[in-house]
Design an enzyme around this catalytic site. Structure first.
Site, PDB file in Angstrom:
ATOM      1  N   GLN A 171     108.395 -42.330 -33.403  1.00  0.00           N
ATOM      2  CA  GLN A 171     108.472 -40.869 -33.475  1.00  0.00           C
ATOM      3  C   GLN A 171     107.706 -40.233 -32.319  1.00  0.00           C
ATOM      4  O   GLN A 171     106.675 -40.728 -31.885  1.00  0.00           O
ATOM      5  CB  GLN A 171     107.962 -40.361 -34.817  1.00  0.00           C
ATOM      6  CG  GLN A 171     106.566 -40.790 -35.191  1.00  0.00           C
ATOM      7  CD  GLN A 171     106.181 -40.299 -36.577  1.00  0.00           C
ATOM      8  OE1 GLN A 171     106.806 -39.400 -37.143  1.00  0.00           O
ATOM      9  NE2 GLN A 171     105.149 -40.889 -37.145  1.00  0.00           N
ATOM     10  N   HIS A 193     112.955 -39.273 -33.469  1.00  0.00           N
ATOM     11  CA  HIS A 193     112.426 -38.389 -34.501  1.00  0.00           C
ATOM     12  C   HIS A 193     112.493 -36.941 -34.048  1.00  0.00           C
ATOM     13  O   HIS A 193     113.171 -36.127 -34.620  1.00  0.00           O
ATOM     14  CB  HIS A 193     110.988 -38.775 -34.913  1.00  0.00           C
ATOM     15  CG  HIS A 193     110.445 -37.967 -36.048  1.00  0.00           C
ATOM     16  ND1 HIS A 193     109.768 -36.784 -35.860  1.00  0.00           N
ATOM     17  CD2 HIS A 193     110.473 -38.175 -37.385  1.00  0.00           C
ATOM     18  CE1 HIS A 193     109.400 -36.287 -37.034  1.00  0.00           C
ATOM     19  NE2 HIS A 193     109.815 -37.111 -37.979  1.00  0.00           N
ATOM     20  N   ASP A 235     114.631 -35.825 -37.153  1.00  0.00           N
ATOM     21  CA  ASP A 235     114.176 -35.128 -38.354  1.00  0.00           C
ATOM     22  C   ASP A 235     114.163 -33.638 -38.053  1.00  0.00           C
ATOM     23  O   ASP A 235     113.410 -33.174 -37.188  1.00  0.00           O
ATOM     24  CB  ASP A 235     112.776 -35.606 -38.738  1.00  0.00           C
ATOM     25  CG  ASP A 235     112.358 -35.140 -40.129  1.00  0.00           C
ATOM     26  OD1 ASP A 235     112.991 -34.206 -40.659  1.00  0.00           O
ATOM     27  OD2 ASP A 235     111.392 -35.704 -40.678  1.00  0.00           O
ATOM     28  N   GLU A 270     117.892 -36.384 -40.442  1.00  0.00           N
ATOM     29  CA  GLU A 270     116.994 -36.389 -41.591  1.00  0.00           C
ATOM     30  C   GLU A 270     116.668 -34.955 -42.023  1.00  0.00           C
ATOM     31  O   GLU A 270     116.364 -34.108 -41.196  1.00  0.00           O
ATOM     32  CB  GLU A 270     115.702 -37.131 -41.236  1.00  0.00           C
ATOM     33  CG  GLU A 270     114.721 -37.258 -42.397  1.00  0.00           C
ATOM     34  CD  GLU A 270     113.518 -38.121 -42.037  1.00  0.00           C
ATOM     35  OE1 GLU A 270     112.517 -38.037 -42.779  1.00  0.00           O
ATOM     36  OE2 GLU A 270     113.570 -38.856 -41.030  1.00  0.00           O
ATOM     37  N   ASP A 304     114.822 -37.053 -47.447  1.00  0.00           N
ATOM     38  CA  ASP A 304     113.364 -37.116 -47.365  1.00  0.00           C
ATOM     39  C   ASP A 304     112.746 -36.158 -48.385  1.00  0.00           C
ATOM     40  O   ASP A 304     112.187 -36.583 -49.389  1.00  0.00           O
ATOM     41  CB  ASP A 304     112.901 -36.796 -45.943  1.00  0.00           C
ATOM     42  CG  ASP A 304     111.381 -36.803 -45.789  1.00  0.00           C
ATOM     43  OD1 ASP A 304     110.697 -37.215 -46.745  1.00  0.00           O
ATOM     44  OD2 ASP A 304     110.884 -36.413 -44.725  1.00  0.00           O
ATOM     45  N   GLN A 326     114.739 -42.238 -46.888  1.00  0.00           N
ATOM     46  CA  GLN A 326     113.400 -42.578 -46.437  1.00  0.00           C
ATOM     47  C   GLN A 326     112.535 -42.879 -47.659  1.00  0.00           C
ATOM     48  O   GLN A 326     112.332 -42.022 -48.519  1.00  0.00           O
ATOM     49  CB  GLN A 326     112.714 -41.468 -45.630  1.00  0.00           C
ATOM     50  CG  GLN A 326     111.318 -41.934 -45.235  1.00  0.00           C
ATOM     51  CD  GLN A 326     110.491 -41.003 -44.402  1.00  0.00           C
ATOM     52  OE1 GLN A 326     109.362 -41.330 -44.072  1.00  0.00           O
ATOM     53  NE2 GLN A 326     111.007 -39.854 -44.024  1.00  0.00           N
ATOM     54  N   LYS A 328     109.225 -42.961 -48.359  1.00  0.00           N
ATOM     55  CA  LYS A 328     108.000 -42.493 -47.693  1.00  0.00           C
ATOM     56  C   LYS A 328     106.811 -43.075 -48.429  1.00  0.00           C
ATOM     57  O   LYS A 328     106.394 -42.573 -49.470  1.00  0.00           O
ATOM     58  CB  LYS A 328     107.962 -40.965 -47.644  1.00  0.00           C
ATOM     59  CG  LYS A 328     106.810 -40.422 -46.833  1.00  0.00           C
ATOM     60  CD  LYS A 328     106.960 -38.945 -46.538  1.00  0.00           C
ATOM     61  CE  LYS A 328     107.853 -38.710 -45.332  1.00  0.00           C
ATOM     62  NZ  LYS A 328     107.890 -37.291 -44.906  1.00  0.00           N
TER      63      LYS A 328
END
Length: 418
Positions: A171, A193, A235, A270, A304, A326, A328
């Site tokens: 990222q 990312h 994202d 994302e 997410d 994801q 997380k």
């Protein structure tokens, strides 16, 4: 081998805790800081240093197995646990967890981990506690058996020890151009990312973001080695919904238009929108996925927000509300739940991204490598921090050393058997 004592050490995360609600309201970005007042409960400023609490399990041979309790960058948002508080978490652990852990025999290994995570006063443990304690406990169990953590978790899952690498996703943070060059030169598997978390970065109708996607592909063509074809993963923190509108068809059409710019790449988007609740997120994401399937062969939607715990993840899987989920890791808590989530997604034919947060630590990042390897994740995040080199080094090297250990052990076992 038994746990004879429990240690605590206040430590630091690798990045910051950010008030997502305040940033979405348009707080001015001033260098590294954000100006203005926070909105989310617990924050004293829009951006503040991430903190962690290390928990160490001292074994009867004098060794100590460490795990790190920490929360995600956007704590308190989208159904997540509140902002991490070192003092409160340490007090809770001394009151509740020390007595659970001290004296435990590690002979049963991973089987005991869920028992350690049992509810307290009818409530689930804080997820940060589950996260750090499970790291320390499972690593201690692996040490007691002279195995890697990956082998212990794979055995618990009923799988063979892993021998294949998991693709790594790096990222960029806000240094979204220089970071891309670094990723390309280091041939990262999935990038970049992009941290598209504001109107400025997305553009009024998404044109700024779309141009950035095109630029990334052009930069790969300029700098990348022959045959290098990473997955492009961005994202957007709900900004397609904020900028284009929340209608699932409109969101899918925008994603398809961006995907047309990079036809030879797989494009992961994302968090295209945040619908405010888990139920609304699942219903609308399922519709977005269905429309994207009709409009773009090379685009995938990644869940997410509101997809935090194992229960959340299983609900998204059942509704097929993502192409990739994801997992997380700090939001899931117990590392065994991360393994369960990855397996559930894979068995459903959905991509399982072993993620996490820039706010984590070196210790938690290394532990997550083993979970991703054992459960055969689709990809895993290079973490902690927003520095590309650091995350690649910590996660990539831990994976390389672990696989070398397992492969050598398996080779020796075959040789001895022959």
């Amino acid at each position: 081998m038994q746990i004879v004592d429990v240690l605590f050490a206040p430590t630091n995360g690798a990045f910051f805790y950010d008030d997502q609600a305040a940033i979405r309201e348009g707080r001015e970005h001033d260098g590294v800081a954000y100006l203005g007042e926070p909105v989310t409960q617990g924050f004293t400023s829009v951006r503040q240093p991430s903190k962690a609490l290390s928990i160490g399990l001292m074994l009867d041979d004098g060794s100590v197995s460490w795990g790190d309790m920490v929360s995600v960058q956007y704590s308190g948002a989208a159904g997540r646990d509140p902002l991490f508080d070192q003092e409160r978490i340490e007090s809770f652990c001394r009151e509740v967890m020390v007595s659970r852990l001290r004296g435990l025999d590690l002979v049963e290994g991973a089987k005991l981990c869920d028992e350690v995570m049992r509810y307290h006063d009818g409530k689930r443990l804080p997820l940060a506690v589950e996260y750090g304690v499970s790291q320390a406990f499972l690593k201690a169990a692996a040490y007691a058996r002279k195995l890697t953590l990956a082998e212990v978790i794979a055995e618990w899952l009923g799988l063979a020890a892993p021998t294949e690498a998991v693709p790594i996703f790096a990222q960029s943070g806000d240094d979204r151009r220089n970071a891309v060059d670094t990723m390309i030169l280091k041939q990262v598997d999935v990038l970049p990312h992009g941290l598209i978390n504001s109107a400025e970065k997305f553009g009024r109708a998404g044109e700024t973001f779309a141009d950035y996607v095109s630029w990334v592909a052009q930069r790969i063509a300029q700098l990348g080695a022959e045959g290098y074809k990473p997955v492009l993963h961005f994202d957007v923190y709900g900004w397609i919904g904020l900028g284009v509108g929340t209608d699932p068809r409109a969101i899918a059409e925008y994603i398809a238009r961006v995907a047309e710019r990079v036809p030879s790449y797989t494009l992961n988007i994302e968090c295209p929108a945040d619908y405010g609740t888990r139920a609304a997120q699942i219903d609308n994401y399922a519709a977005i996925v269905e429309h994207v399937n009709q409009l773009a062969d090379n685009a995938r939607v990644v869940a997410d927000e509101h997809c935090n715990t194992l229960d959340d993840i299983e609900a998204f899987i059942q509704a097929r509300a993502a192409h990739v989920i994801q997992v997380k890791t700090p939001d899931v808590g117990n590392l065994l739940d991360t393994a369960r989530a990855i397996i559930a997604a894979r068995e459903a034919g959905i991509g399982a991204y072993s993620g996490g947060t820039s706010a984590e630590t070196d210790e938690s990042a290394r532990a997550c490598v083993h979970v991703a390897l054992a459960s055969r994740a689709t990809m895993m995040l290079a973490k902690p921090g927003m520095g590309v080199n650091e995350g690649i080094t910590i996660v990539g090297n831990e994976q390389a050393r672990t696989l070398a250990t397992i492969r050598t052990r398996l080779s020796r076992e075959l040789s001895d058997a022959g």
